[in-house]
Design an enzyme around this catalytic site. Structure first.
Site, short mmCIF file in Angstrom:
data_model
loop_
_atom_site.label_atom_id
_atom_site.label_comp_id
_atom_site.label_asym_id
_atom_site.label_seq_id
_atom_site.Cartn_x
_atom_site.Cartn_y
_atom_site.Cartn_z
N ASP A 48 0.84 -1.20 0.00
CA ASP A 48 0.00 0.00 0.00
C ASP A 48 0.87 1.26 0.00
OD1 ASP A 48 0.80 -0.12 2.65
OD2 ASP A 48 -1.23 -0.16 3.49
N SER A 49 2.20 1.07 0.04
CA SER A 49 3.11 2.20 -0.19
C SER A 49 2.87 2.82 -1.55
CB SER A 49 4.58 1.73 -0.08
OG SER A 49 4.81 0.60 -0.89
N GLU A 83 -1.13 -5.67 8.73
CA GLU A 83 -0.30 -5.03 9.74
C GLU A 83 -0.85 -5.29 11.14
OE1 GLU A 83 0.21 -0.83 9.02
OE2 GLU A 83 0.95 -1.15 6.98
N GLU A 143 9.31 -3.79 10.39
CA GLU A 143 9.60 -2.46 9.83
C GLU A 143 10.06 -1.48 10.90
OE1 GLU A 143 6.63 -0.82 7.21
OE2 GLU A 143 7.81 1.01 6.91
O1 KIV Z 1 3.53 -1.09 1.68
C1 KIV Z 1 4.72 -1.42 1.71
O2 KIV Z 1 5.50 -1.13 0.80
C2 KIV Z 1 5.20 -2.17 2.86
C3 KIV Z 1 6.68 -2.36 2.97
C4 KIV Z 1 7.31 -1.10 3.43
C5 KIV Z 1 7.03 -3.51 3.83
O3 KIV Z 1 4.44 -2.59 3.67
#
Ligand code: KIV
Length: 253
Positions: free
Chosen positions: A43-44, A112, A179
């Protein structure tokens, strides 16, 4: 490595696990052909693709759309799709959302959090869905926490994460992303579980590493997280190519 899809995810991921995010067909294909073992449709993407300040506006439909692109590009890597915020508020919602991500081409989903997620992980595993855990700094909680805060600075916090990691393992996750935490905390968690830990900003003692693609290839120079190592200069190459294209237009008119 044997990438046969008949192997379990655990068998397809060899320590040290190499993982990276990707969000579209060409990048997923390049990551796959480079031999990256696991691609996360993270979701980044809300930040590095869509330009939002954090991940909290990402929707399930967006992750589905990008998972479809990635699954067309990656033929060998394990594809993990993030469950966006509020798409797994209870076990049944987690199951319905995850089924859509698997139908879009994901091999597994990631969520998460720790003890609050155990019933959801159990429900997904009971339905045959592979799950990756995620502990430490949780980007979906950035608003409650008032920023991105490194974890593992107190003994109580480390103990809490170790307990959560053991519970996630017991519930059936195949791996846990760690993280932004002190390396000593990541080391304690890694020693406490059999499933692989995959770190990002967590030191060098995890069983693997995950990074955001844009950080690694240097395509997003406006912000580079402190733990990122930039191995490319895609922004520079792109600007250079565009300058040459502009020259071409000028010189042929
Ligand atoms: O959304 C993402 O890219 C992540 C990574 C930073 C592990 O959860």
């Amino acid at each position: 490595m044997d990438h046969s899809p008949t192997l379990s995810l655990a068998d397809r991921l060899e320590r040290p696990i190499s993982a990276i995010t990707a969000y579209d067909y060409p990048m997923a294909r390049l990551c796959d052909e480079a031999g990256i073992q696991m691609i996360l449709v993270g979701d980044s993407l809300g930040m590095v693709v869509a330009g939002h300040p954090d991940t909290t506006s990402v929707t399930l439909e967006q992750i589905i759309y990008h998972t479809e692109m990635v699954s067309r590009g990656a033929k060998h890597a394990v594809i993990v799709a993030d469950l966006p915020i509020h798409t797994y508020d209870d076990p049944e919602m987690a199951l319905q959302s995850s089924r859509q991500l698997i139908a879009a081409g994901a091999d597994a989903v990631k969520l998460e959090g720790g003890l609050g997620q155990i019933e959801k992980v159990k429900k997904l595993r009971a339905s045959g869905i592979e799950v990756c855990g995620h502990l430490g700094m949780l980007p979906q909680r950035v608003k409650e926490e008032g920023g991105y805060k490194k974890k593992g600075k107190t003994g109580a916090e480390v103990d809490g994460m170790v307990e959560a990691a053991k519970a996630l393992e017991e519930a059936g996750v195949f791996a846990i992303v760690l993280e932004s935490m002190l390396p000593s905390a990541a080391e304690a968690i890694t020693a406490a579980v059999q499933v692989p830990t995959i770190g990002i900003g967590a030191g060098g003692q995890c069983d693997g590493e995950i990074r955001v693609l844009h950080d690694v290839i240097g395509s997003s120079p406006w912000f580079v997280p402190p733990f990122a190592t930039v191995h490319g200069n895609v922004a520079e190459v792109t600007v250079d190519a565009l300058a040459k294209y502009l020259e071409e237009i000028q010189s042929t008119r």
